[in-house]
Enzyme design. Structure first.
Site, PDB file in Angstrom:
ATOM      1  N   HIS A 128       0.841  -1.205   0.000  1.00 28.05           N
ATOM      2  CA  HIS A 128       0.000   0.000   0.000  1.00 28.05           C
ATOM      3  C   HIS A 128       0.877   1.256   0.000  1.00 28.05           C
ATOM      4  O   HIS A 128       1.831   1.337   0.786  1.00 28.05           O
ATOM      5  CB  HIS A 128      -0.911   0.012   1.243  1.00 28.05           C
ATOM      6  CG  HIS A 128      -1.819   1.191   1.265  1.00 28.05           C
ATOM      7  ND1 HIS A 128      -2.948   1.281   0.470  1.00 28.05           N
ATOM      8  CD2 HIS A 128      -1.743   2.370   1.945  1.00 28.05           C
ATOM      9  CE1 HIS A 128      -3.535   2.450   0.675  1.00 28.05           C
ATOM     10  NE2 HIS A 128      -2.827   3.119   1.560  1.00 28.05           N
ATOM     11  N   SER A 155       3.823   0.664   2.674  1.00 25.85           N
ATOM     12  CA  SER A 155       3.723  -0.376   3.705  1.00 25.85           C
ATOM     13  C   SER A 155       3.381  -1.705   3.048  1.00 25.85           C
ATOM     14  O   SER A 155       2.654  -1.743   2.053  1.00 25.85           O
ATOM     15  CB  SER A 155       2.580  -0.063   4.684  1.00 25.85           C
ATOM     16  OG  SER A 155       2.684   1.232   5.215  1.00 25.85           O
TER      17      SER A 155
HETATM   18  C1  GRF Z   1       1.661   0.669  -6.540  1.00 27.93           C
HETATM   19  O1  GRF Z   1       1.959   2.006  -6.456  1.00 27.93           O
HETATM   20  C2  GRF Z   1       0.969   0.176  -5.285  1.00 27.93           C
HETATM   21  O2  GRF Z   1       1.338   0.854  -4.153  1.00 27.93           O
HETATM   22  C3  GRF Z   1      -0.463   0.447  -5.603  1.00 27.93           C
HETATM   23  O3  GRF Z   1      -0.582   0.150  -6.968  1.00 27.93           O
HETATM   24  C4  GRF Z   1       0.644   0.408  -7.612  1.00 27.93           C
HETATM   25  C5  GRF Z   1       1.038  -0.765  -8.443  1.00 27.93           C
HETATM   26  O4  GRF Z   1       2.082  -0.469  -9.300  1.00 27.93           O
HETATM   27  N1  GRF Z   1      -1.326  -0.341  -4.757  1.00 27.93           N
HETATM   28  P1  GRF Z   1       2.616  -1.578 -10.306  1.00 27.93           P
HETATM   29  O5  GRF Z   1       1.414  -2.146 -11.035  1.00 27.93           O
HETATM   30  O6  GRF Z   1       3.316  -2.630  -9.514  1.00 27.93           O
HETATM   31  O7  GRF Z   1       3.533  -0.855 -11.255  1.00 27.93           O
END
Ligand code: GRF
Length: 235
Positions: A128, A155
């Site tokens: 998150h 986190s």
């Molecule tokens: C990340 O920023 C994560 O924190 C959020 O979604 C994004 C996923 O990025 N929950 P990716 O698809 O791994 O590039």
């Protein structure tokens, strides 16, 4: 929490299933670490709720089995977006087939039901983009910039029925620059995500973080270990 005995000596890779909805940059970091041998993991499959998600392409390119459940393919509702219950039914069947030791939500953008989470045979963790318990939910970077917070980060936490509320295992932090845009802040946090997620999985694979005993302690309402483990990764 500390369980250094068994798994540190184990040579068997940790079997991981990943749920992703987006670009999959975190998935790519795990694929690279698996392929280079840096992480003792085997990614047994990737599930997505978005057909066009680049995460799916990344998995396919790495020869990892994928399962996409985005639209209904049979019956009267063909072509309609799948409801969460239908998605979960298909996803559960895949997980049963793959038998992962750990399920990782890496940019998975649907809220899963209590039933799905509690019936999972493997523990589930989520990445998150905030320092939980602050800024649960969406638009975390913009909300941080609108606040007077000095620190921000990401986190990794245990998934529970309540959104972004399970035990926080690890966090990585940076200092917010007051004049940066939310896009720049997001990119800086993503760099942290690419470190904290493999680090957390390494701690789980090595038995340093034992999710079962963490869960038992929560159930027993005993003294909790001093989690989260924190990484200061300012650039
Ligand atoms: C990340 O920023 C994560 O924190 C959020 O979604 C994004 C996923 O990025 N929950 P990716 O698809 O791994 O590039």
């Amino acid at each position: 929490m500390l369980n250094m005995s068994l798994s540190i000596l184990s040579s068997k890779p940790l079997k991981i299933a990943i749920l992703a909805s987006g670009s999959g940059s975190n998935l790519q970091v795990l694929i690279d670490a698996m392929q280079s041998g840096e992480l003792p993991i085997e990614i047994v499959g990737v599930i997505s709720n978005v057909k066009e998600a680049y995460a799916v392409t990344r998995a396919e390119q790495a020869g990892i089995e994928t399962a996409v459940f985005s639209h209904i393919t049979e019956g009267d509702n063909v072509g309609k977006r799948m409801g969460i219950k239908t998605f979960e039914r298909h996803a559960s069947a895949k997980l049963k087939q793959w038998q992962p030791d750990l399920v990782v939500l890496a940019g998975f953008m649907r809220v899963l039901s209590d039933e799905f989470i509690s019936s999972s045979s493997a523990p589930m963790i989520n990445l998150h983009p905030s320092l939980l318990p602050n800024y649960k939910g969406l638009d975390t970077h913009q909300r941080v910039l609108e606040s007077s917070d000095i620190h921000h980060g990401c986190s990794v936490h245990v998934v529970t029925a309540e959104l972004d509320a399970g035990q926080v295992l690890t966090q990585a932090m940076l200092t917010v620059n007051r004049d940066e845009s939310s896009e720049i802040l997001k990119a800086r946090v993503q760099k942290l995500e690419h470190k904290i997620l493999p680090w957390t999985i390494l701690l789980i694979a090595k038995g340093v973080l034992d999710l079962q005993s963490i869960n038992d302690q929560i159930q027993d309402a005993n003294h909790l270990p001093s989690l989260p483990l924190k990484l200061w990764l300012d650039d």
